[in-house]
Every structure is written in C-alpha cells, then in structure tokens.
Design a protein around this motif. Structure first.
Motif, PDB file in Angstrom:
ATOM      1  N   LYS A  52     -12.298  10.342   0.146  1.00 13.70           N
ATOM      2  CA  LYS A  52     -12.222   9.178   0.317  1.00 13.70           C
ATOM      3  C   LYS A  52     -11.605   8.358  -0.586  1.00 13.70           C
ATOM      4  CE  LYS A  52     -16.287   9.015   3.376  1.00 13.70           C
ATOM      5  NZ  LYS A  52     -17.834   8.552   3.563  1.00 13.70           N
ATOM      6  N   ALA A  53     -11.866   8.881  -1.939  1.00 11.83           N
ATOM      7  CA  ALA A  53     -11.295   8.133  -3.146  1.00 11.83           C
ATOM      8  C   ALA A  53      -9.914   8.238  -3.147  1.00 11.83           C
ATOM      9  CB  ALA A  53     -12.178   8.783  -4.441  1.00 11.83           C
ATOM     10  N   ASP A  54      -9.346   9.729  -2.942  1.00  8.10           N
ATOM     11  CA  ASP A  54      -7.911   9.616  -2.650  1.00  8.10           C
ATOM     12  C   ASP A  54      -7.299   8.741  -1.731  1.00  8.10           C
ATOM     13  OD1 ASP A  54      -5.553  10.844  -3.531  1.00  8.10           O
ATOM     14  OD2 ASP A  54      -5.823  12.155  -1.448  1.00  8.10           O
ATOM     15  N   TRP A  55      -7.916   8.509  -0.531  1.00  2.00           N
ATOM     16  CA  TRP A  55      -7.477   7.813   0.558  1.00  2.00           C
ATOM     17  C   TRP A  55      -7.591   6.288   0.080  1.00  2.00           C
ATOM     18  CZ3 TRP A  55      -4.875   7.874   4.672  1.00  2.00           C
ATOM     19  CH2 TRP A  55      -4.785   6.654   5.515  1.00  2.00           C
ATOM     20  N   ALA A  56      -8.476   5.899  -0.635  1.00  5.86           N
ATOM     21  CA  ALA A  56      -8.437   4.519  -1.084  1.00  5.86           C
ATOM     22  C   ALA A  56      -7.370   4.474  -2.116  1.00  5.86           C
ATOM     23  CB  ALA A  56      -9.717   4.354  -1.786  1.00  5.86           C
ATOM     24  N   LEU A  57      -6.998   5.226  -2.991  1.00  5.16           N
ATOM     25  CA  LEU A  57      -5.940   5.029  -3.863  1.00  5.16           C
ATOM     26  C   LEU A  57      -4.492   5.032  -2.969  1.00  5.16           C
ATOM     27  CD1 LEU A  57      -6.826   7.266  -6.901  1.00  5.16           C
ATOM     28  CD2 LEU A  57      -6.734   5.159  -6.852  1.00  5.16           C
ATOM     29  N   GLN A  58      -4.387   5.874  -2.258  1.00  7.94           N
ATOM     30  CA  GLN A  58      -3.045   6.167  -1.438  1.00  7.94           C
ATOM     31  C   GLN A  58      -3.110   4.913  -0.714  1.00  7.94           C
ATOM     32  OE1 GLN A  58      -0.829   8.545  -1.505  1.00  7.94           O
ATOM     33  NE2 GLN A  58      -2.317   9.586  -3.177  1.00  7.94           N
ATOM     34  N   SER A  59      -4.001   4.323  -0.231  1.00  9.62           N
ATOM     35  CA  SER A  59      -3.795   3.180   0.851  1.00  9.62           C
ATOM     36  C   SER A  59      -3.891   1.710   0.143  1.00  9.62           C
ATOM     37  CB  SER A  59      -4.664   3.111   2.022  1.00  9.62           C
ATOM     38  OG  SER A  59      -6.324   3.101   1.623  1.00  9.62           O
ATOM     39  N   GLU A  65       2.980  -1.654  -0.652  1.00 11.79           N
ATOM     40  CA  GLU A  65       4.315  -2.428  -0.762  1.00 11.79           C
ATOM     41  C   GLU A  65       5.443  -2.031  -1.569  1.00 11.79           C
ATOM     42  OE1 GLU A  65       4.827  -7.301  -2.157  1.00 11.79           O
ATOM     43  OE2 GLU A  65       2.998  -6.489  -2.063  1.00 11.79           O
ATOM     44  N   ARG A  66       5.072  -1.504  -2.761  1.00 11.17           N
ATOM     45  CA  ARG A  66       6.177  -0.908  -3.632  1.00 11.17           C
ATOM     46  C   ARG A  66       6.921   0.307  -2.613  1.00 11.17           C
ATOM     47  NH1 ARG A  66       2.093  -0.046  -7.448  1.00 11.17           N
ATOM     48  NH2 ARG A  66       2.539   2.432  -7.204  1.00 11.17           N
ATOM     49  N   LEU A  67       6.242   0.763  -1.937  1.00  8.45           N
ATOM     50  CA  LEU A  67       7.010   2.382  -1.215  1.00  8.45           C
ATOM     51  C   LEU A  67       7.771   1.551  -0.063  1.00  8.45           C
ATOM     52  CD1 LEU A  67       3.884   4.700  -0.560  1.00  8.45           C
ATOM     53  CD2 LEU A  67       6.095   5.075  -2.000  1.00  8.45           C
ATOM     54  N   VAL A  68       7.326   0.541   0.384  1.00 14.06           N
ATOM     55  CA  VAL A  68       8.115  -0.126   1.517  1.00 14.06           C
ATOM     56  C   VAL A  68       9.294  -0.597   0.829  1.00 14.06           C
ATOM     57  CG1 VAL A  68       8.369  -2.340   2.959  1.00 14.06           C
ATOM     58  CG2 VAL A  68       6.152  -0.732   3.088  1.00 14.06           C
ATOM     59  N   LYS A  69       9.174  -1.277  -0.341  1.00  9.34           N
ATOM     60  CA  LYS A  69      10.573  -1.841  -0.988  1.00  9.34           C
ATOM     61  C   LYS A  69      11.449  -0.710  -1.502  1.00  9.34           C
ATOM     62  CE  LYS A  69       8.620  -6.266  -2.555  1.00  9.34           C
ATOM     63  NZ  LYS A  69       8.003  -6.695  -3.765  1.00  9.34           N
ATOM     64  N   ALA A  70      10.737   0.313  -1.780  1.00  9.26           N
ATOM     65  CA  ALA A  70      11.528   1.409  -2.256  1.00  9.26           C
ATOM     66  C   ALA A  70      12.269   2.000  -1.235  1.00  9.26           C
ATOM     67  CB  ALA A  70      10.766   2.364  -2.940  1.00  9.26           C
TER      68      ALA A  70
END
Length: 160
Positions: A52-59, A65-70
């Motif tokens: 759950k913590a990992d999902w919170a970090l990933q989402s 937004e950084r990934l979308v721009k990249a």
C-alpha cells in the motif's frame, strides 16, 4: 490381596500418565501451529502495508506528471475529455445478458439448411433479401436522461 490391588493401581496410574502426556504433547503441537499461523498472518499484513505504501508512492500526482512529460512524445498521452466518462447503465450488455436468437426463425427461414447456409441467410437478411432470417438487434446503451442520479447507483455484489 493387597499386592494385586497395588499392581492394578500402578497400572491405572501409568495409563493415566501416558494419556496425560499424549494430550499435553498434542496441545503443544497445536500451540506451535497457532504461533506459526500468527507469524504468517503478521508477515502478510506487513506485506500488504508495504505494498500500500509503495502504491501510494507510485501513484503520486507529481511523479505521474513527471512521467507524462518525460514520455509525452512516445506515448502521445492526452487528457481525458469529461464527455468520455459514462455511467454504468450506458455500458453495453454482458454476453450473458444478450438475448439468444430464436432457433425456430432460423429453421423456418433457411428451410432445413445447414449452419453455413443459415449464416448466409442471416447475412442475406441484413442485405434485405426477402424470405431470409431476420438478425437480432444489437443491444445499445441507454441514453442519458434527466434521471442521472439512478445511473450513479451502481449495483454491486455486496455480501452485507
């Protein structure tokens, strides 16, 4: 006579001790199994918390937004139009809910033809050939109306 009675009592005491030891041993084995299961449950709970913590970090929106721009050039992502969202009642029917075509119509229209000729008759009826089998209408989603509050109420398979 006293010696026979003593021997019987010694035998009963030995049997009782053996039964007591067996019960104690089984109880200890069950207790070990309970502890093992509790440890497995704790491990699973910790794993769930970590995921759950990992999902919170990933989402996180900033990261996304950084990934979308990249990767904007490669993926050609575009924002979702607000009109692209639909209500549950507007979705097409499930395959299990689609009406089954009437077999008697297919037999009457095809005059005892094989499955292949029945398919041809169905295609012919779509083209407007007289005497051919009429195709079933394709289920369409319900249009949006004034009662959009009903569409927001999605039925789920709740166990409550």
């Amino acid at each position: 006579m006293l010696k026979t009675f003593d021997l019987v009592l010694i035998g009963v005491m030995t049997a009782t001790a053996a039964v007591t030891y067996t019960i104690k041993h089984r109880a200890e084995l069950k207790l070990e199994e309970v502890h093992r299961l509790e440890a497995e449950i704790k491990l699973e709970e910790d794993t769930i918390d970590l995921l759950k913590a990992d999902w919170a970090l990933q989402s996180q929106p900033n990261r996304l937004e950084r990934l979308v721009k990249a990767y904007e050039g490669e993926l050609q992502l575009q924002p979702t139009d607000s009109m692209a969202l639909v209500h549950a009642r507007e979705l097409p029917m499930l395959k299990s809910e689609v009406p089954v075509p009437d077999v008697t119509e297919a037999k009457a229209g095809a005059k005892g033809a094989t499955v292949a000729s029945a398919k041809g008759a169905t295609e012919a009826s779509a083209k407007g050939v007289p005497g051919a089998v009429k195709a079933q209408p394709v289920p369409m989603p319900a249009p949006r109306g004034e009662a959009e509050d009903d569409a927001d109420q999605i039925e789920t398979g709740s166990v409550e």
